[in-house]
Design a protein around this motif. Structure first.
Motif, mmCIF file in Angstrom:
data_model
loop_
_atom_site.group_PDB
_atom_site.id
_atom_site.type_symbol
_atom_site.label_atom_id
_atom_site.label_comp_id
_atom_site.label_asym_id
_atom_site.label_seq_id
_atom_site.Cartn_x
_atom_site.Cartn_y
_atom_site.Cartn_z
ATOM 1 N N SER A 118 -28.011 -33.140 -39.675
ATOM 2 C CA SER A 118 -28.558 -31.543 -40.067
ATOM 3 C C SER A 118 -27.571 -30.935 -40.841
ATOM 4 N N LEU A 119 -27.969 -30.675 -42.045
ATOM 5 C CA LEU A 119 -26.881 -29.599 -42.764
ATOM 6 C C LEU A 119 -27.748 -28.165 -42.929
ATOM 7 N N TYR A 120 -27.070 -27.176 -42.714
ATOM 8 C CA TYR A 120 -27.944 -25.797 -42.845
ATOM 9 C C TYR A 120 -26.692 -24.765 -43.372
ATOM 10 N N LEU A 121 -27.258 -23.616 -43.862
ATOM 11 C CA LEU A 121 -26.417 -22.270 -44.315
ATOM 12 C C LEU A 121 -26.366 -21.325 -42.957
ATOM 13 N N GLN A 122 -25.259 -21.116 -42.980
ATOM 14 C CA GLN A 122 -24.933 -20.001 -41.670
ATOM 15 C C GLN A 122 -24.378 -18.728 -42.468
ATOM 16 N N GLN A 123 -24.721 -17.483 -42.019
ATOM 17 C CA GLN A 123 -24.575 -16.393 -42.185
ATOM 18 C C GLN A 123 -24.082 -15.559 -41.221
ATOM 19 N N ASN A 124 -22.664 -15.490 -41.090
ATOM 20 C CA ASN A 124 -21.953 -14.888 -39.902
ATOM 21 C C ASN A 124 -22.233 -15.647 -38.766
ATOM 22 N N GLY A 125 -22.107 -16.925 -38.722
ATOM 23 C CA GLY A 125 -22.164 -17.832 -37.656
ATOM 24 C C GLY A 125 -23.744 -18.110 -37.080
ATOM 25 N N GLN A 126 -24.641 -17.483 -37.898
ATOM 26 C CA GLN A 126 -26.116 -17.854 -37.387
ATOM 27 C C GLN A 126 -26.826 -18.617 -38.607
ATOM 28 N N ILE A 127 -27.793 -19.532 -38.171
ATOM 29 C CA ILE A 127 -28.594 -20.386 -39.121
ATOM 30 C C ILE A 127 -29.201 -19.452 -39.933
#
Length: 189
Positions: A118-127
């Motif tokens: 799985s690949l995903y975007l994180q913002q400040n360590g959160q998915i």
């Protein structure tokens, strides 16, 4: 002696024909200038805030760690920053951002199959919800394309964005990430 008054006669025809229109009179004096209107809101800068980064050669990925982007293709404005060879993209201004990712992911030997990467975007360590893409491989050497696009709200800056992966060890190739600032979040006002 005077005789009796006779009956009233019929009404005569209406007045004569309408006369010709007279010449136009001279233009009157210009009136006073009205008051100046209120000043409108400040416009946005003519500079588009954007950053595009990529990495072409295959690189090893490990579960839970962000992907590295070797090069910055385009960097315009000061709202988004990234250093080539780093994993993190820094958002310097609050607002709404459009983030788009594309790349390829491959399974490698030494893993248990089937293997879901799985690949995903994180913002400040959160998915960031709506960005996770999953590929399931039955054997080593399989390759699949992965992409996502999402609008991200950044209510406070600075903020960190990165693309991370899960599911064991893998290779990623020809990855690119584009970030565009769309504007301010009007619901936060």
């Amino acid at each position: 002696m005077t005789g009796a008054t006779g009956p009233t006669g019929a009404t005569g025809p209406a007045g004569g024909p309408t006369g010709a229109t007279g010449p136009t009179g001279p233009t009157g004096a210009t009136g006073p200038t009205g008051p100046t209107g209120a000043t409108g809101p400040a416009g946005t800068s003519g500079t588009q805030e954007m950053l595009s980064a990529y990495s072409v050669p295959s690189q090893p990925g490990t579960s839970g760690n962000p992907l590295t982007f070797d090069q910055n293709e385009i960097s315009q404005g000061t709202a988004i920053s990234h250093t080539g060879g780093d994993t993190d993209f820094t958002i310097q201004e609050p607002g709404l951002y459009y983030v788009s990712f594309h790349g390829s992911v491959s399974s490698v030997s030494g893993q248990s199959f089937p293997q879901t990467i799985s690949l995903y975007l994180q913002q400040n360590g959160q998915i960031v919800q709506g960005t996770a893409v999953h590929n399931t491989f039955q054997a080593a050497g399989g390759t699949a394309n992965a992409s996502f696009a999402q609008i991200v709200d950044v209510p406070q800056a600075p903020a960190t964005l990165n693309v991370a992966g899960d599911g064991g060890n893998y290779l990623y190739t020809n990855v690119s990430l584009q970030i565009y600032k769309l504007g301010e979040d009007q619901t936060q006002s």
